[in-house]
Write an enzyme that holds these catalytic residues in place. Structure first.
Site, short mmCIF file in Angstrom:
data_model
loop_
_atom_site.label_atom_id
_atom_site.label_comp_id
_atom_site.label_asym_id
_atom_site.label_seq_id
_atom_site.Cartn_x
_atom_site.Cartn_y
_atom_site.Cartn_z
N HIS A 169 42.26 41.00 38.62
CA HIS A 169 42.59 40.82 37.21
C HIS A 169 41.29 40.74 36.42
O HIS A 169 40.24 40.36 36.95
CB HIS A 169 43.44 39.57 37.00
CG HIS A 169 44.88 39.79 37.34
ND1 HIS A 169 45.83 40.13 36.40
CD2 HIS A 169 45.55 39.74 38.52
CE1 HIS A 169 47.01 40.29 36.98
NE2 HIS A 169 46.86 40.05 38.28
N GLU A 208 49.80 34.73 46.66
CA GLU A 208 49.58 34.36 45.26
C GLU A 208 48.55 33.25 45.13
O GLU A 208 48.57 32.27 45.87
CB GLU A 208 50.91 33.90 44.64
CG GLU A 208 50.82 33.64 43.15
CD GLU A 208 52.13 33.13 42.58
OE1 GLU A 208 52.28 33.19 41.35
OE2 GLU A 208 52.99 32.66 43.35
N ARG A 236 55.02 47.51 37.54
CA ARG A 236 55.39 46.11 37.82
C ARG A 236 54.43 45.16 37.10
O ARG A 236 54.77 44.62 36.06
CB ARG A 236 55.40 45.86 39.34
CG ARG A 236 56.20 44.61 39.76
CD ARG A 236 55.45 43.31 39.63
NE ARG A 236 54.27 43.21 40.46
CZ ARG A 236 53.42 42.19 40.40
NH1 ARG A 236 53.62 41.19 39.53
NH2 ARG A 236 52.34 42.16 41.17
#
Length: 272
Positions: A207, A144, A14
């Site tokens: 990240h 998010e 994903r």
């Protein structure tokens, strides 16, 4: 010493597929899903975003069909959206059972992307969770832009987590969406919310924009996080996600109190 169990969720299929120039075919996705679950023995895999394309739908159907036959279906997860049930219908048709529902983890995203008040967003999330549960699905929740939320709108994050703690969800997924965190901030932020909401299961999703994703993942674990999101070779948008091999090696060598199920001897099959 009793070890603390850690869940590993691989999101190569994903988030990893958002790497520039990368697009897996349905057969490649199925092959990778089998490798991740059977050989590497990761705990869960995130295989797609709902509603993206016909090719994505075909790939998920092939993966869920194989997973049902091999008793892996509850390890298959799909990114979904607060969209009035469209994602749930997509997931139902694709044969998946677990949704990772994308919601807003910062006031900035809520105000300027959705143009909503917190109460409105929370109500929409609650209705989506109810609809999913009615159809037999389990729900995990992505916040998010959570890292920016902790930096700049802490009261909103606290309000959100207080709300979500009342909902029938399985896990809360904490993404450093823009890869902005330092290891010191990661430890501080994760420690605070684990202490405030001990009843919730938290995953950290790093990240690598500052090459700190492995260090941040280690600090999230030291702070009490219950799960990590990784990708093969650190694949992912921009500078990528936390790389599987690096994270596993560091956890095994430097955090002996953490127990993981990954078959380290099979890692070369995924990174070669």
């Amino acid at each position: 010493m009793k070890k603390r169990a850690l869940e590993i969720m691989d999101t190569t299929l994903r988030d990893g597929e958002q790497t520039s120039g990368v697009s897996f075919s349905a057969s490649e996705k199925l092959t990778l899903a089998k490798l991740l679950l059977k050989k590497l023995k990761v705990d869960r895999i995130e295989v797609a975003s709902a509603r993206v394309s016909d090719g994505e739908f075909k790939a998920v159907k092939e993966i869920t069909s194989w997973a049902k036959e091999n008793k892996f279906i509850e390890k298959i997860e799909v990114l979904t959206f607060v969209d009035g049930g469209t994602s749930i219908k997509w997931m139902q048709d694709a044969g998946a059972l677990v949704q990772n529902l994308l919601t807003k983890g910062s006031l900035n995203h809520l105000k300027y992307q959705l143009k909503q008040k917190p109460a409105e967003h929370f109500n929409n999330i609650e209705q989506t969770i109810k609809q999913a549960r009615k159809n037999g699905f389990k729900t995990n929740i992505y916040l998010e832009d959570w890292s920016n939320g902790m930096r700049n709108s802490r009261a909103y994050v606290d309000e959100y987590l207080s709300f979500i703690a009342t909902q029938p969800i399985k896990r809360v997924l904490l993404p450093d969406t823009l890869g902005i965190l330092t290891h010191l901030e990661t430890f501080k932020f994760v420690s605070e919310i684990v202490s405030k909401f001990p009843e919730l299961h938290f995953d950290f999703h790093g990240h690598n924009d500052y090459d700190l994703s492995v260090a941040n993942s280690m600090e999230a674990l030291r702070a009490g996080c219950h799960g990590l999101h990784l990708t093969i070779n650190g694949m992912g948008e921009r500078a990528g996600n936390t790389p599987m091999a690096s994270a596993v090696a560091n956890i095994k060598d430097f955090l002996p109190e953490i127990k993981i199920n990954i078959n380290e001897t099979a890692l070369h099959k995924a990174v070669s």
